[in-house]
Design an enzyme around this catalytic site. Structure first.
Site, mmCIF file in Angstrom:
data_model
loop_
_atom_site.group_PDB
_atom_site.id
_atom_site.type_symbol
_atom_site.label_atom_id
_atom_site.label_comp_id
_atom_site.label_asym_id
_atom_site.label_seq_id
_atom_site.Cartn_x
_atom_site.Cartn_y
_atom_site.Cartn_z
ATOM 1 N N GLY A 145 0.820 -1.210 0.000
ATOM 2 C CA GLY A 145 0.000 0.000 0.000
ATOM 3 C C GLY A 145 0.850 1.254 0.000
ATOM 4 O O GLY A 145 1.222 1.771 1.058
ATOM 5 N N SER A 179 -1.276 -3.665 -5.340
ATOM 6 C CA SER A 179 -1.099 -4.923 -6.079
ATOM 7 C C SER A 179 -1.548 -6.100 -5.228
ATOM 8 O O SER A 179 -1.195 -6.186 -4.048
ATOM 9 C CB SER A 179 0.368 -5.111 -6.455
ATOM 10 O OG SER A 179 0.765 -4.084 -7.311
ATOM 11 N N GLU A 262 12.654 -3.906 -5.623
ATOM 12 C CA GLU A 262 11.521 -3.682 -6.515
ATOM 13 C C GLU A 262 12.004 -3.348 -7.920
ATOM 14 O O GLU A 262 11.363 -3.683 -8.906
ATOM 15 C CB GLU A 262 10.627 -2.555 -5.975
ATOM 16 C CG GLU A 262 9.454 -2.266 -6.896
ATOM 17 C CD GLU A 262 8.409 -1.384 -6.255
ATOM 18 O OE1 GLU A 262 7.900 -1.770 -5.196
ATOM 19 O OE2 GLU A 262 8.118 -0.312 -6.803
ATOM 20 N N SER A 387 6.942 5.709 -12.406
ATOM 21 C CA SER A 387 6.653 5.752 -13.842
ATOM 22 C C SER A 387 7.932 5.927 -14.660
ATOM 23 O O SER A 387 8.986 6.289 -14.136
ATOM 24 C CB SER A 387 5.711 6.919 -14.144
ATOM 25 O OG SER A 387 6.404 8.141 -13.939
ATOM 26 N N GLU A 389 8.614 8.253 -16.507
ATOM 27 C CA GLU A 389 9.061 9.646 -16.373
ATOM 28 C C GLU A 389 9.845 9.842 -15.076
ATOM 29 O O GLU A 389 10.874 10.522 -15.048
ATOM 30 C CB GLU A 389 7.842 10.587 -16.407
ATOM 31 C CG GLU A 389 7.192 10.712 -17.779
ATOM 32 C CD GLU A 389 6.386 9.480 -18.200
ATOM 33 O OE1 GLU A 389 6.027 8.664 -17.318
ATOM 34 O OE2 GLU A 389 6.133 9.326 -19.410
#
Lengths: 407, 361
Positions: A145, A179, A262, A387, A389
């Site tokens: 979260g 997720s 990650e 992202s 970006e």
């Protein structure tokens, strides 16, 4: 590749293995694992299998983890105190790669395990002892979260509050795009324990049971129809203070620690799985060619290019995984791994879409439906976990050292 | 920084001793010496001999080769050091050298010319001081032993044979390259007569190994060129002010530079991996082809971004950037450009070639 059969006396029965040997000898671990994957008949049920929805897929993958746990294979790389058999990240990387090479999926709960497991082991060893063994057995999995309705790329602006009351924290607010949120037993959340203006300094990481009173979880249907993600609401949910992962106010440091896995281990996992799917695609295309189908112009060059991209991603992420295993801190340069993995995901599934042609759009088989679902999910590679970006900005700021963007 | 053991061969498990090789400090020192030598622009072969390069190379071929060619690329040097790399692999298949040799490179990828026609190819420089030119040839597919064969190569169809031609014969058919990169000093050879049939020896695996070694060296040289171009672009965009701020503060510019960096880093990683199989019987041909493909792709990516963010300066003769654009394009072409290699690879994969994982933990 070893092609031993169950009757082959050279096949090692996992029960006969001394874990200390495989813990200390990576090559022995890889050999024994590959031999087992090639010879264990029970595994066939997870090859080329399709599911009607995410919930059934993840539950069945949990059962798959149970099989892998009982044989010991997914326990290497995790500390004994957390249900593992010792070893390091390289064991885990070999494990994921060997599954893919054997035509097996990487169990979906392992993705979040790679993100959430390392920080919990490092910052909250007692929580790891309490809950990680069940995770490795596939009896439970956790959701992450982080994002919120008003805090996506700008994570430090998150507002979900954790108010200290005695020996507890009281959570209020919400999380979005969690997720595996809808099927998780536990959630690991980044919450605000400081003032609303404290940005990244006032954050804490906390683990809570998904069935805590005051927690409501709603699955989010993706465009594919799959419920990969969820939104989570906290209405004064009470969580023991002992569930903190790291100290209060140190949540940002925990999150940065977590990002190493990650970005890097996830990149290795994606590369392993991408190679399996490219192999599948090549097989399916060969069948179509044999039936007289014609590929679009430039298909061969694109296939060659995607294969090479996967090898480039493997080259980069293998080096990063080795650095993690050596205890190095992987900093902003992990964004390179993330950019490469997103490039692979996008180009592989675009290639699948184009090579399957009309069938991708019109086909009703499970096989084609899987490609469509994965095509949709591949679009998230440039969004989730920071992202495209954000990754480029990190590289520009912290790796190239360019002057900061104007505010 | 990890130990230099990561540069060499296969990843080691556990606490096995690091293989002998260059440590970081020595490599840094050598890089400095190479930069000085290359900046002087004299006879590189002589300068390398003075540096004791043969010992460095023997000690740690992967790191030494990568170091030399990266600096070569960064310095926009032109020399025949690539010949040394390929000729060293071809040596076991050739009569012992009694005089200075050069190599004739195929014009198209790694596919040598057909010896029955006039020879074509590329030379890395004029043949002054060279006595013999080693010429790889191959009978084109479809040729059979039944066909009239004036070259004495019957039975060798499909296999590469090496011929040694007198340098003056090749020089007579050589023209300086007047193409994209005139500074490389290359020559194209067109219609060189095969001439009096010298001995034609089957290359066996030697040509495959030579191409693999050449591709790794070229990947390093392209890395150096890409790094230099990226450094130019970073410096230019950081200094150039528009709208009251340096243009490197604009996201569109920053992201292009970040993508260029990703391209270079991925090339570097894949080159390390490619060296891991260099000791295999085929010279690590599969991984070497992949890294040459990556290098070609990386130069296309880096140069596209660098030229754009440097604005009109990037197109000017005044800026150095154009030299890297042209040089890396030429290096991409040598031993297979990235588009051709991707197509060749994809065709083989469609034909059933194994999708090798190449990288292991």
């Amino acid at each position: 590749m070893t092609t031993a059969t169950a009757a082959d006396p050279t096949v090692i029965d996992p029960a006969d293995i001394d874990p200390a040997v495989l813990r200390d000898d990576l090559d022995a671990y890889a050999r024994a694992l590959r031999a087992w994957l090639a010879s264990e008949p029970v595994l066939d049920q997870w090859r080329g299998r399709h599911y009607p929805n995410t919930e059934e897929r993840i539950a069945d993958h949990g059962r798959f983890m149970g099989v892998l746990f009982r044989a010991g294979w997914n326990r290497y790389g995790w500390p004994e105190s957390a249900g593992g058999l010792g070893g390091d990240e390289r064991h885990r990387a070999i494990f994921y790669d060997a599954l893919s090479a054997a035509g097996l999926p990487i169990p979906a709960p392992h993705l979040m395990l790679e993100t959430l497991g390392p920080p919990v082991v490092h910052f909250a060893p007692e929580l790891a002892t309490a809950y990680l063994p069940a995770y490795l057995r596939g009896d439970e999995w956790w959701g992450q979260g982080f994002s919120e309705p008003e805090a996506g790329s700008d994570l430090a602006s998150l507002r979900c509050r954790a108010r200290r009351e005695g020996d507890t924290y009281v959570l209020s607010g919400s999380k979005l795009w969690t997720s595996h949120g809808a099927t998780s037993s536990r959630l690991v959340c980044l919450v605000r324990t400081g003032t609303p203006e404290s940005r990244h300094r006032g954050l804490s990481m906390i683990m809570l049971d998904a069935d805590t009173p005051g927690v409501t979880i709603r699955p989010i249907a993706l465009a594919s129809g799959e419920n990969e993600l969820a939104e989570v609401f906290f209405d004064d949910a009470v969580v023991p203070a002992t569930n903190l992962v790291g100290d209060e106010g140190k949540g940002w440091a925990v999150a940065m620690y977590l990002l190493q896995w990650e970005r890097a281990m996830y990149a290795w996992i994606c590369a392993a799985d991408a190679l399996r799917r490219l192999r599948d695609l090549r097989g399916q295309v060969a069948t179509r060619l044999a039936a007289g189908a014609r590929l679009p112009d430039g298909s061969a060059a694109r296939l060659g290019a995607v294969y090479e991209q996967i090898i480039a991603l493997r080259s980069r992420s293998a080096a990063t995984v080795r650095r993690l295993a050596a205890g190095d801190t992987v900093g902003p340069e992990a964004s390179v791994d993330k950019v490469l993995l997103a490039t692979v995901e996008i180009s592989l599934f675009d290639l699948a879409r184009d090579l399957l042609g009309a069938e991708f759009v019109l086909g009703a088989t499970d096989e084609v439906a899987a490609w469509r679902n994965e095509w949709w999910f591949s679009r998230s590679a440039t969004i989730l976990g920071g992202s495209a970006e954000v990754q480029r900005t990190i590289i520009a700021d912290h790796v190239l050292g360019l002057p900061k963007e104007a505010k | 920084m990890t130990s230099p053991a990561t540069i060499t061969a296969a990843p080691t498990a556990g606490a096995s001793p690091a293989p002998a090789g260059l440590d970081d400090a020595t490599a840094e020192l050598l890089a400095g010496s190479l930069r000085e030598v290359l900046a002087e622009g004299g006879d590189l072969t002589a300068a390398l001999a003075e540096l004791g390069w043969a010992d460095v190379l023997a000690d740690d071929p992967a790191r030494a080769t990568t170091l030399l060619f990266t600096e070569h690329g960064r310095a926009l040097a032109h020399s025949r050091v690539l010949d040394d790399v390929l000729l060293a692999e071809l040596a076991p298949a050739l009569p012992a050298a009694t005089a200075a040799r050069a190599l004739l490179y195929p014009l198209h990828s790694d596919h040598p010319a057909d010896p029955r026609g006039p020879l074509t190819g590329l030379l890395l420089g004029p043949l002054d001081g060279i006595t013999e030119v080693v010429v790889p040839t191959v009978l084109d597919t479809g040729a059979t032993a039944d066909e009239p064969d004036a070259t004495g190569l019957a039975g060798l169809a499909g296999g590469v044979t090496l011929r040694i031609l007198p340098a003056e014969l090749v020089a007579a058919a050589a023209q300086p390259v007047r193409g994209f990169d005139t500074a490389a000093g290359w020559l194209t050879v067109s219609a060189a007569p095969v001439g009096p049939a010298g001995p034609a020896t089957p290359a066996g695996d030697a040509w495959t190994r030579a191409v693999a070694a050449g591709r790794r060296a070229l990947a390093a040289e392209i890395t150096g060129g890409c790094e230099a171009a990226l450094a130019i672009a970073v410096a230019h965009t950081s200094a150039r002010v528009q709208y009251g701020r340096s243009i490197a503060t604009f996201q569109a510019v920053r992201h292009r530079l970040a993508e260029a960096h990703v391209a270079v880093e991925s090339l570097r990683s894949e080159l390390t991996v490619a060296w891991g199989s260099a000791g295999h019987a085929d010279g690590g041909a599969w991984a070497a082809r992949l890294v040459k493909l990556r290098a070609g792709y990386a130069q296309a990516e880096v140069m596209r971004h660098a030229v754009q963010v440097c604005g009109a300066m990037g197109l000017s003769l005044e800026s150095e950037l154009h030299r890297f654009v042209a040089r890396t394009a030429a290096l991409d072409l040598l031993l297979g450009d990235h588009r051709a290699l991707a197509e060749q690879l994809g065709t083989e994969l469609l034909g059933g070639a194994e999708l090798e994982p190449v990288v292991a933990i």
